[in-house]
Design an enzyme around this catalytic site. Structure first.
Site, PDB file in Angstrom:
ATOM      1  N   ARG A 282       0.715  -1.185  -0.023  1.00 45.99           N
ATOM      2  CA  ARG A 282       0.028   0.044  -0.117  1.00 45.99           C
ATOM      3  C   ARG A 282       1.106   1.481  -0.040  1.00 45.99           C
ATOM      4  O   ARG A 282       0.519   2.253  -0.597  1.00 45.99           O
ATOM      5  CB  ARG A 282      -0.732  -0.114   1.275  1.00 45.99           C
ATOM      6  CG  ARG A 282      -2.094  -1.060   1.135  1.00 45.99           C
ATOM      7  CD  ARG A 282      -3.119  -0.928   2.342  1.00 45.99           C
ATOM      8  NE  ARG A 282      -4.083  -1.686   1.972  1.00 45.99           N
ATOM      9  CZ  ARG A 282      -5.156  -2.171   3.006  1.00 45.99           C
ATOM     10  NH1 ARG A 282      -4.804  -1.647   4.317  1.00 45.99           N
ATOM     11  NH2 ARG A 282      -5.861  -3.007   2.672  1.00 45.99           N
ATOM     12  N   ARG A 377       1.532  -2.218   7.292  1.00 48.38           N
ATOM     13  CA  ARG A 377       0.577  -3.404   7.498  1.00 48.38           C
ATOM     14  C   ARG A 377       0.384  -4.066   6.241  1.00 48.38           C
ATOM     15  O   ARG A 377      -0.295  -3.459   5.230  1.00 48.38           O
ATOM     16  CB  ARG A 377      -0.544  -2.750   8.130  1.00 48.38           C
ATOM     17  CG  ARG A 377      -1.700  -3.915   8.297  1.00 48.38           C
ATOM     18  CD  ARG A 377      -3.003  -3.406   9.082  1.00 48.38           C
ATOM     19  NE  ARG A 377      -3.552  -2.276   8.382  1.00 48.38           N
ATOM     20  CZ  ARG A 377      -4.552  -2.683   7.630  1.00 48.38           C
ATOM     21  NH1 ARG A 377      -4.918  -3.970   7.497  1.00 48.38           N
ATOM     22  NH2 ARG A 377      -5.472  -1.915   7.007  1.00 48.38           N
TER      23      ARG A 377
END
Length: 590
Positions: A282, A377
């Site tokens: 991401r 994450r």
């Protein structure tokens, strides 16, 4: 101020859980009815980040997948900062926690209308296998939240809604309760254990996928009480939120099912950015989108038309409805997207059982820093982390209850950190004088050290200077401006004012840690230090020195300084307060 909580019978623990997302609710359910459990939530029991989670829950439960593969993917995404032991716990215990959810009533989507059929698992960025379990198409968080809410309401747990946590009560170095506000009245809840499950800091930024309740209240209270926080500089910006008011999240699962990103010229710009293109981690996708928008001056678009109208409605009904609400027909046209603050990898540092550096205080979910996520994450690991570590924290509390005469088990801490050195000073982090001049964008303004910022001012500063792209000049500007802002303590302060004070406190430590980390790693990108540096392959911890821990029971102002350990230098860097703080006390309620 009233006080609530009589001594519990021997073998029963008085446990207060702050937050009603998956982490808090699972902790309550795992504790069971053998203990006196109270859940405190500042909104309603069903309002939390969990409710808005679309993509699903990652777990190695599909044929051909393995715990080892899930571990490997998580470590890669963490960019060298994930704790291997914590990641192993997450991935190995995940499948059993999925079975817990099924037992509590979560109906995960299956490949066929048969409860015995395999899960209809999806693929998301940086995963090497289809392992993302979802429910209700893209309504996984909603389905999980409501199943847990039903289970908690059927239990003996007490729920206090519309109740704001002002501060932790610390007695002789141990957390013994917390101060809350309900209908403007302050009350102290006594506890043998307090579990923070209060979520992240999304409201630190103007563009966020998080609900309005995510103002970092639990993390700020822990910092004021003297707890160690770690990795606070790492904020994940989700690449694809609808570029409309409210930043509605467009799940990564959409790209996993075939949607692509295009620039103003219609080109797939991610193909040249990373081998995984749109399914890169991401942080890489978010920075590429931000750079493309800066280069062209136009938004990028997410093109999901190849998936087909019927499949989009079946698989992503929530996103389809949101697109229509904003005037988009995403089955037939690309939709504009932009990055938005999504998840905080940092938080209150814990061991593998949720214990923090303060005896009596546990932390689970996004407010915690277990070491699982590292610098970035992995998609759909957040709900799994909440499930796994909430269950472990409850087990640790039950173990403490079984041995009431034993001393509290010590916190084992996070690995790979430099011991905190409080009180050291560095010219790099000194505060500013009472009257200073700061450059804000193209204008120069004079700020008084007692300026009380609005939420909008804080948003603008953090988005511009501590957002997707960072550099020393912007971070120093943010540091200097933040040092000149204050929200003085007041017993009459509104909840909104207290929330902004919490965000201000956390903004200061985030900026200080971001300045200390002179490298780019995971979600933390420094344009002036664009490469990862081996010397920084460690956690940075922050802790309010004892002289900055307030003794005022109604305080809303933050401790204006926190030691920041920069591992490559092995010394603490400190921001200084704009006014002297009260001397520490042996018994502290902040």
């Amino acid at each position: 101020m009233s006080t609530r909580g009589a001594d519990a019978p021997e073998g029963r623990m008085r446990v207060v859980i702050v937050g009603s997302g998956v982490a808090g609710l699972v902790t309550a359910l795992a504790l069971g009815d053998r203990h006196d459990v109270t859940i405190v939530t500042k909104s309603t029991i069903d309002e939390s980040n969990t409710r808005y989670a679309q993509g699903g829950i990652a777990a190695a439960v599909m044929p051909g997948d393995s715990v080892a593969s899930h571990v490997a993917d998580t470590l890669v995404a963490g960019a060298g900062l994930s704790d291997p032991a914590a990641v192993q716990v997450l991935c190995a215990e995940g499948p059993e926690r999925i079975r817990d959810l099924i037992r509590w009533g979560v109906d995960f989507d299956r490949q066929h209308d048969d409860p015995a059929a395999d899960f209809d698992a999806g693929l998301e960025g940086a995963h090497s296998f289809h392992r993302i379990l979802h429910a209700g198409g893209d309504a996984t968080g909603y389905e999980v939240e409501w199943a847990l809410v039903r289970a908690v309401r059927a239990s003996a747990a007490r729920v206090l809604e519309q109740t704001f946590v002002a501060d932790l009560v610390v007695t002789d170095g141990c957390v013994t309760g917390l101060t809350v506000l309900h209908d403007g009245v302050a009350e102290t809840l006594s506890a043998d254990a307090v579990v923070l499950a209060s979520g992240g800091i999304g409201q630190l930024y103007p563009h966020t996928t998080n609900p309005s309740v995510t103002t970092g209240d639990g993390a700020a209270a822990a910092l004021r009480a003297g707890a160690v926080l770690a990795d606070v500089e790492f904020v994940q910006f989700h690449p694809t939120a609808l570029a409309v008011a409210g930043s509605f999240l467009v799940s990564e699962a959409v790209r996993g099912d075939g949607a692509v990103l295009r620039n103003a010229a219609g080109e797939r710009f991610m193909v040249g950015e990373h081998p995984l293109a749109e399914l890169a981690p991401r942080d890489i996708v978010a920075r590429a989108i931000a750079s493309e928008m800066a280069r062209t001056g136009a938004p990028v678009v997410l093109d999901a038309t190849a998936i087909g109208a019927a499949e989009l409605e079946r698989r992503f009904p929530t996103i389809s409805a949101a697109a229509r609400e904003h005037g988009f027909d995403w089955a037939h046209e690309p939709v504009p997207v932009a990055p938005a603050a999504h998840y905080w990898m940092g938080g209150v540092a814990t061991d593998l059982d949720g214990r923090t550096s303060l005896p009596g205080l546990f932390a689970v979910g996004e407010v915690s820093c277990t070491g699982v996520h590292g610098a970035n994450r992995l998609a759909s690991n957040s709900l799994l982390e909440s499930l796994v570590f909430a269950h472990r924290a409850a087990a640790a509390i039950r173990a403490d209850a079984a041995s009431p005469s034993a001393a509290p088990r010590p916190w084992s801490g996070l690995p790979d950190t430099v011991p905190l050195e409080q009180g050291a000073e560095s010219p790099e982090f000194v505060g500013m004088p009472t009257d200073v001049t700061a450059r804000l964008g193209e204008s120069t303004v004079t700020l008084d050290a007692t300026h009380e910022p609005t939420r909008a001012e804080l948003h603008a500063l953090m988005w511009r200077n501590a957002g997707v792209h960072r550099d020393a000049a912007g971070l120093r500007e943010a540091r200097d401006v933040l040092a000149g802002w204050d929200l003085p303590a007041s017993a009459e302060a509104s909840v909104e004012r207290r929330e902004t004070a919490n965000l201000l406190q956390l903004a200061r430590v985030l900026v200080a840690a971001a300045l200390a980390r002179e490298e780019s790693r995971g979600a933390h990108y420094r344009a002036d230090f664009p490469a990862a540096e081996p010397a920084f392959a460690h956690h940075i911890t922050v802790q309010a020195p004892s002289r900055f821990v307030s003794a005022a029971p109604s305080a809303v102002s933050a401790p204006d300084a926190a030691s920041v350990v920069a591992p490559s230098r092995g010394r603490a860097l400190a921001t200084e307060p704009s006014a002297p703080a009260p001397a520490p006390r042996e018994q502290v309620t902040v």
